[in-house]
Design a protein around this motif. Structure first.
Motif, short mmCIF file in Angstrom:
data_model
loop_
_atom_site.label_atom_id
_atom_site.label_comp_id
_atom_site.label_asym_id
_atom_site.label_seq_id
_atom_site.Cartn_x
_atom_site.Cartn_y
_atom_site.Cartn_z
N VAL A 443 33.82 40.71 31.33
CA VAL A 443 34.68 39.75 32.01
C VAL A 443 34.16 38.32 31.81
N ALA A 444 32.85 38.15 31.87
CA ALA A 444 32.27 36.81 31.80
C ALA A 444 31.89 36.38 30.38
N ALA A 445 32.31 37.15 29.40
CA ALA A 445 31.98 36.79 28.02
C ALA A 445 32.55 35.41 27.69
N GLY A 446 31.73 34.53 27.16
CA GLY A 446 32.17 33.19 26.80
C GLY A 446 31.91 32.15 27.87
N THR A 449 28.34 28.79 32.38
CA THR A 449 27.67 28.44 33.64
C THR A 449 27.96 29.51 34.68
N ASN A 450 27.10 29.51 35.70
CA ASN A 450 27.32 30.47 36.79
C ASN A 450 28.67 30.26 37.47
N TYR A 451 29.08 29.01 37.57
CA TYR A 451 30.36 28.72 38.22
C TYR A 451 31.52 29.31 37.40
N ASP A 452 31.50 29.10 36.08
CA ASP A 452 32.55 29.66 35.23
C ASP A 452 32.56 31.18 35.32
N ARG A 453 31.38 31.78 35.37
CA ARG A 453 31.31 33.24 35.49
C ARG A 453 31.91 33.71 36.82
N ALA A 454 31.63 32.98 37.90
CA ALA A 454 32.17 33.35 39.21
C ALA A 454 33.69 33.28 39.22
N VAL A 455 34.25 32.21 38.64
CA VAL A 455 35.70 32.07 38.59
C VAL A 455 36.30 33.20 37.74
N ALA A 456 35.62 33.54 36.64
CA ALA A 456 36.12 34.62 35.78
C ALA A 456 36.13 35.96 36.52
N LEU A 457 35.10 36.20 37.31
CA LEU A 457 35.04 37.44 38.08
C LEU A 457 36.20 37.51 39.08
N GLN A 458 36.41 36.43 39.84
CA GLN A 458 37.49 36.46 40.82
C GLN A 458 38.84 36.63 40.12
N SER A 459 39.04 35.96 38.99
CA SER A 459 40.30 36.08 38.27
C SER A 459 40.52 37.51 37.78
N TYR A 460 39.45 38.19 37.40
CA TYR A 460 39.57 39.57 36.94
C TYR A 460 40.14 40.47 38.04
#
Length: 772
Positions: A443-446, A449-460
């Motif tokens: 999900v967090a590939a690409g 930053t930790n913030y971008d990863r967090a947003v990607a997780l919630q969007s998933y």
């Protein structure tokens, strides 16, 4: 006159002596009654803490049953025993639960009744607000003890009325109570123990009949076969264990679904347990008010009660370390001075919530009016009440808290840096299922930053792949927040807030983001009313919620909302559109935004989908209840089989009187079966004279009909009648004599014997002299 009175006293004394003799052994019946009550009562153990309540309730029951037995054993009429049991129940109730309100401690007054009613009202409130297992406070103890004592009085009355089978209904009610309170599978061991105690009671009651005259006791025992009773009882228990396992839809969950559809009142209404209890609370039938609050904020708030921070063992749970607790609120961890913020004031009034934690908006900075002795965790902001008052009901307090508005640039600037002090909040179990880490990295590939990863997780989680359901985890057997449950959730893609929050928090740790799970109440967008110009929000039990909080260097802890289907307005900073603004030096004021259409509110859901789901649930519930009705009807029909067979056999042999060459012999054999049904001794070696004399020993038996039928039998069996056909007039006399004798036996029998003869005829379970 004097002589008459003089004779009455000896007669009374003889009657009492006779009753005392007949009550010998009745203590065994009383003991069996207590066992039949105590065994199913113990089934409340999973929903009530400790065991003192069980001993207190059984002491009440023993006092009532013991009083009744003592009166009967003294030779008084059994009805006086029931009255004595009731009097003891009243006296013990007022002595222990309304002390000092009765006149000389005996005669109840309006104050006594008022105190007892107040106790019941408080018990109802306790049932609504306590969690499982409940704390047996005084009012709950009163309810349990008085209910158990009253059941004992009714059971004793059933024994006196010679209807011990009714006690089975009382035992069933006690046995079913845990399942009514909490959807759970039947405790097979307790079921078998309850059934065994009930069968023992029936067996002893049949052997020790205090209302049977001594001279008739030997006759009454013939039709009461212990082996037959135990065999039938064992067969019933086996059927009860087998039928549910082979009947589709007949499950504890099916009953729970039916109860939910009917909107029956909830039993445990507002308590909170930080892990698995939350799911049980969400499945509760009727929401009640947990608290109300007014706030100066322009929107409703998350109210956090406790954080789950420890995942080292594979199960999310609070940190039990009490070191470092302080008696004041401190500045939130990791918040830099340049993060924009505003202060709001919230006034909270606790109503139904019974908890050791106070619900507060995070981060709270000051707390007023919460009393003394509370402590706060400086890392999480969780406020815990002292042990002396770990019940938040009735608390009114005011809290100041911060509303943070970090910019996208500030969140992006956090990068991937994590302070070594936060390493415990990155811990993962050694046996974490690989699906969790695989999905997180995918999900967090690409993301850089930790913030971008967090947003990607919630969007998933809010992308439409997942559905919200409080039932799927139970049906699929992965309810909870442990690592195995999370793996199953990611496979099934259906669950409720605990699974979404725990999965996102775990996957955040996989990606190197410190995380924890907050448990409290989600924001309610509906304003109940305005108080002094400020909106007041009413928070119900079905707003219990869990959400992940993630840490970003320089900003601190921020909540995210991965749970779809609740219509919650998520923070603007958690949306992808906000994350795509890293070049802005000043972030716009983050207004909360509705999540994507896949996470629309329940009241905005597709009516057709809701209708289809409702119809599916209704059909499933209808099927479940039809199965229950069919099973009950089948059991009832099975119970009528012996009576039906006996009626068929009787009609067949009555008809043979008109056709057989030996009508008197056929009538005699039918009479012997009839006598067996009513408990009269019948031996295969009896001659017509022996059995006839046994009948004549009974009262009100028409001796002329017995002699007439006996002589006809003897003529058929011993005289040469080859050339003397039986005429129609003689056959009619035989039929009339048979029916006359049977009616006399029935009239003389007690009601319980009539019932037993009709429903469970003993003649079907003994070898007969009838030719095959």
């Amino acid at each position: 006159m004097g002589a008459g009175h003089g004779e009455a006293r000896p007669m009374s004394a003889r009657a009492r002596l006779d009753r005392r003799l007949r009550q010998r052994g009745s203590w065994m019946v009383s003991l069996a009654v207590l066992i039949t009550i105590g065994v199913p009562l113990a089934g409340l153990a999973p929903i009530i803490q400790g065991s003192d309540w069980w001993f207190a309730a059984m002491a009440m029951a023993t006092a009532c049953v013991g009083a009744s037995w003592a009166v009967r054993a003294s030779g008084f009429r059994p009805a006086f025993g029931v009255a004595a049991a009731f009097v003891v129940w009243v006296l013990v109730s007022q002595w222990f639960f309304a002390p000092g309100t009765a006149i000389v401690g005996i005669i109840p007054t309006p104050s006594t009744i008022g105190a007892l009613i107040a106790g019941f009202i408080d018990a109802g409130a306790q049932i609504q607000v306590q969690t499982i297992p409940a704390d047996p406070v005084a009012s709950l103890m009163q309810l349990i003890c008085m209910a158990c004592g009253l059941i004992a009085v009714v059971a004793d009355a059933a024994i006196v009325a010679r209807f011990p089978a009714f006690i089975g209904v009382l035992a069933l009610a006690l046995f079913s109570t845990p399942s009514a309170v909490q959807a759970r599978d039947v405790d097979v061991v307790r079921f078998m123990a309850t059934a065994a105690s009930f069968l023992l009671l029936l067996w002893i009651a049949a052997r020790v009949d205090g209302n049977t005259r001594p001279q008739r006791r030997s006759m009454s025992r013939a039709g009461r076969s212990p082996a037959t009773a135990l065999a039938l009882g064992a067969a019933a228990v086996v059927c009860a264990l087998i039928v549910p396992s082979v009947t589709p839809g007949l499950t504890a969950q099916a009953f729970a679904d039916s109860r939910n559809a009917a909107r029956l009142p909830s039993v445990y209404g507002a308590g909170i347990d930080p892990v698995i209890q939350l799911g049980r609370d969400l499945r509760r039938t009727t929401p009640i008010v947990s608290l109300r609050y007014t706030t100066t904020a322009d929107k409703p708030l998350y109210l956090k009660m406790v954080d789950l921070t420890d995942f080292s063992t594979g199960t999310w749970q609070p940190d039990e370390n009490a070191d470092g607790l302080v008696q004041q609120l401190t500045s939130p961890t990791g918040l830099a001075d340049d993060v924009e913020r505003s202060t709001v004031t919230t006034d909270v009034s606790i109503e139904g919530l019974r908890s050791e934690w106070l619900p507060l908006p995070y981060p709270a900075t000051t707390l007023n009016g919460a009393g003394r002795g509370w402590t706060a965790d400086p890392d999480t902001g969780v406020v815990t009440l002292p042990d002396s008052r770990n019940d938040s009901r009735g608390d009114d307090y005011s809290v100041d808290s911060l509303v943070l508005t970090p910019s996208a640039e500030q969140l992006a600037a956090a990068g991937t840096a994590v302070s070594p002090a936060l390493n415990p909040l990155l811990q993962l179990p050694a046996d974490l299922p690989t699906i969790v880490s695989d999905v997180a990295n995918q999900v967090a590939a690409g993301a850089t930053t930790n913030y971008d990863r967090a947003v990607a997780l919630q969007s998933y989680f809010t992308s439409g792949q997942f559905t919200y359901s409080v039932e799927t985890p139970v049906a699929e057997s992965f309810d909870g927040s442990n690592a195995e449950a999370l793996a199953a959730f990611l496979e099934v893609k259906s669950g409720y807030c605990v699974h979404f929050a725990a999965s996102m928090a775990t996957m955040a740790r996989v990606l190197g983001i410190p995380s924890r799970i907050a448990i409290g109440y989600f924001p309610n967008s509906a304003v109940s009313r305005y108080v002094d110009g400020k909106p007041q929000y009413e928070v119900l039990t079905d707003q219990l919620h869990s959400w992940p909080e993630l840490y970003f260097e320089g900003v601190g802890w921020l909540p995210f909302e991965p749970t779809p289907g609740l219509g919650i307005s998520v923070p603007a900073y958690s949306l992808p559109a906000f994350a795509e603004q890293p070049t802005q030096s000043t972030a716009p004021t983050p207004q909360t935004s509705e999540v994507t259409p896949t996470t629309r509110a329940r009241d905005k859901a597709d009516p057709a989908a809701e209708s289809s789901a409702g119809e599916t649930r209704s059909l499933a519930q209808l099927r479940g209840w039809l199965i229950v009705v069919a099973v009950v009807a089948g059991v009832c029909l099975a119970g009528l089989v012996p009576a039906s067979v006996r009626i068929w056999r009787r009609r067949r042999f009555l008809a043979s009187i008109d056709r057989s060459d030996t009508p008197a012999t056929q009538a005699w054999r039918e009479l012997q079966d009839f006598a067996r049904d009513f408990g009269i001794v019948v031996s295969r070696g009896d001659t017509p004279a022996t059995f006839g004399q046994r009948l004549l020993d009974l009262r009100r038996i028409p001796s002329a009909d017995v002699d007439s039928l006996r002589r006809a039998v003897e003529r058929e069996q011993y005289a040469d009648r080859r050339h003397a056909p039986v005429g129609g007039l003689e056959r009619a006399k035989i039929r009339v004599a048979l029916i006359s004798i049977e009616n006399a036996i029935r009239d003389e029998a007690e009601q319980s014997a009539r019932r037993r003869a009709r429903l469970l005829p003993a003649s079907l379970f003994v070898r007969s002299d009838r030719p095959s």
